[in-house]
Design a protein around this motif. Structure first.
Motif, PDB file in Angstrom:
ATOM      1  N   ILE A   4       3.827  24.191 -16.306  1.00 31.11           N
ATOM      2  CA  ILE A   4       5.273  24.038 -16.151  1.00 31.11           C
ATOM      3  C   ILE A   4       5.655  23.698 -14.718  1.00 31.11           C
ATOM      4  CG2 ILE A   4       7.507  25.220 -16.302  1.00 31.11           C
ATOM      5  CD1 ILE A   4       6.419  26.708 -18.755  1.00 31.11           C
ATOM      6  N   CYS A   5       5.310  24.559 -13.768  1.00 34.78           N
ATOM      7  CA  CYS A   5       5.744  24.331 -12.381  1.00 34.78           C
ATOM      8  C   CYS A   5       4.791  23.433 -11.598  1.00 34.78           C
ATOM      9  CB  CYS A   5       5.962  25.658 -11.659  1.00 34.78           C
ATOM     10  SG  CYS A   5       4.443  26.580 -11.285  1.00 34.78           S
ATOM     11  N   PRO A  21       4.686  29.369 -30.091  1.00 34.10           N
ATOM     12  CA  PRO A  21       4.541  30.827 -30.141  1.00 34.10           C
ATOM     13  C   PRO A  21       3.954  31.301 -31.476  1.00 34.10           C
ATOM     14  CG  PRO A  21       6.736  30.207 -29.372  1.00 34.10           C
ATOM     15  CD  PRO A  21       6.069  28.952 -29.833  1.00 34.10           C
ATOM     16  N   CYS A  22       3.164  32.355 -31.418  1.00 37.52           N
ATOM     17  CA  CYS A  22       2.557  32.915 -32.629  1.00 37.52           C
ATOM     18  C   CYS A  22       3.606  33.526 -33.539  1.00 37.52           C
ATOM     19  CB  CYS A  22       1.529  33.973 -32.258  1.00 37.52           C
ATOM     20  SG  CYS A  22       0.122  33.305 -31.376  1.00 37.52           S
ATOM     21  N   GLY A  23       4.692  34.000 -32.967  1.00 40.93           N
ATOM     22  CA  GLY A  23       5.741  34.627 -33.768  1.00 40.93           C
ATOM     23  C   GLY A  23       5.551  36.124 -33.841  1.00 40.93           C
ATOM     24  N   THR A  24       6.220  36.723 -34.800  1.00 39.13           N
ATOM     25  CA  THR A  24       6.160  38.169 -34.947  1.00 39.13           C
ATOM     26  C   THR A  24       5.635  38.520 -36.334  1.00 39.13           C
ATOM     27  OG1 THR A  24       8.425  38.209 -35.750  1.00 39.13           O
ATOM     28  CG2 THR A  24       8.108  38.543 -33.395  1.00 39.13           C
ATOM     29  N   ILE A  55       9.055  33.666 -18.139  1.00 39.52           N
ATOM     30  CA  ILE A  55      10.272  32.926 -18.490  1.00 39.52           C
ATOM     31  C   ILE A  55      10.136  32.317 -19.882  1.00 39.52           C
ATOM     32  CG2 ILE A  55      11.667  30.889 -17.925  1.00 39.52           C
ATOM     33  CD1 ILE A  55      11.009  31.556 -14.929  1.00 39.52           C
ATOM     34  N   LYS A  56       8.997  31.674 -20.156  1.00 40.23           N
ATOM     35  CA  LYS A  56       8.779  31.044 -21.467  1.00 40.23           C
ATOM     36  C   LYS A  56       8.796  32.088 -22.574  1.00 40.23           C
ATOM     37  CE  LYS A  56       5.644  28.245 -24.228  1.00 40.23           C
ATOM     38  NZ  LYS A  56       5.228  29.193 -25.249  1.00 40.23           N
ATOM     39  N   GLU A  59      12.339  33.103 -23.333  1.00 43.46           N
ATOM     40  CA  GLU A  59      13.018  32.023 -24.071  1.00 43.46           C
ATOM     41  C   GLU A  59      12.530  31.962 -25.520  1.00 43.46           C
ATOM     42  OE1 GLU A  59      12.192  28.581 -21.685  1.00 43.46           O
ATOM     43  OE2 GLU A  59      13.765  29.072 -20.228  1.00 43.46           O
ATOM     44  N   ASP A  60      11.212  32.101 -25.725  1.00 42.03           N
ATOM     45  CA  ASP A  60      10.654  32.079 -27.076  1.00 42.03           C
ATOM     46  C   ASP A  60      11.202  33.239 -27.906  1.00 42.03           C
ATOM     47  OD1 ASP A  60       9.135  29.851 -26.422  1.00 42.03           O
ATOM     48  OD2 ASP A  60       7.272  30.991 -26.121  1.00 42.03           O
ATOM     49  N   ASN A  61      11.256  34.426 -27.294  1.00 42.20           N
ATOM     50  CA  ASN A  61      11.768  35.599 -28.002  1.00 42.20           C
ATOM     51  C   ASN A  61      13.239  35.431 -28.360  1.00 42.20           C
ATOM     52  OD1 ASN A  61       9.270  36.830 -27.869  1.00 42.20           O
ATOM     53  ND2 ASN A  61       9.789  38.065 -26.081  1.00 42.20           N
ATOM     54  N   LEU A  62      14.007  34.829 -27.469  1.00 46.46           N
ATOM     55  CA  LEU A  62      15.423  34.590 -27.739  1.00 46.46           C
ATOM     56  C   LEU A  62      15.585  33.614 -28.898  1.00 46.46           C
ATOM     57  CD1 LEU A  62      18.361  35.096 -26.927  1.00 46.46           C
ATOM     58  CD2 LEU A  62      18.145  33.232 -25.285  1.00 46.46           C
TER      59      LEU A  62
END
Length: 74
Positions: A4-5, A21-24, A55-56, A59-62
């Motif tokens: 990313i950076c 993301p793997c998810g929940t 940060i990622k 954002e993924d969780n949101l």
């Protein structure tokens, strides 16, 4: 190098991250998709520094939480 950076970090300051993301695991119905995403090919992974990973992840969780809210409202 962080994907990313684009900065370089020592090994202990980076994380291997799932691009998708793997998810929940909220129930047994989530297991198959979670396993598929967890055990992805190498091109499904990226190296991120600790800061960018945090940060990622937030954002993924949101996005996951927002997706559940939309499903619950339908």
């Amino acid at each position: 190098e962080c994907a990313i950076c684009k900065n370089w970090f020592p090994d202990k300051k980076v994380t291997v991250d799932h691009i998708v993301p793997c998810g929940t695991l909220r129930g047994p119905e989530d297991l198959a998709g979670f396993i598929t995403r967890l055990f992805c090919e190498v091109d499904g992974l990226q190296v991120l520094c600790s800061c960018c990973h945090d940060i990622k992840t937030k954002e993924d969780n949101l996005k996951t939480k927002e997706g559940r809210n939309v499903q619950n409202n339908n």
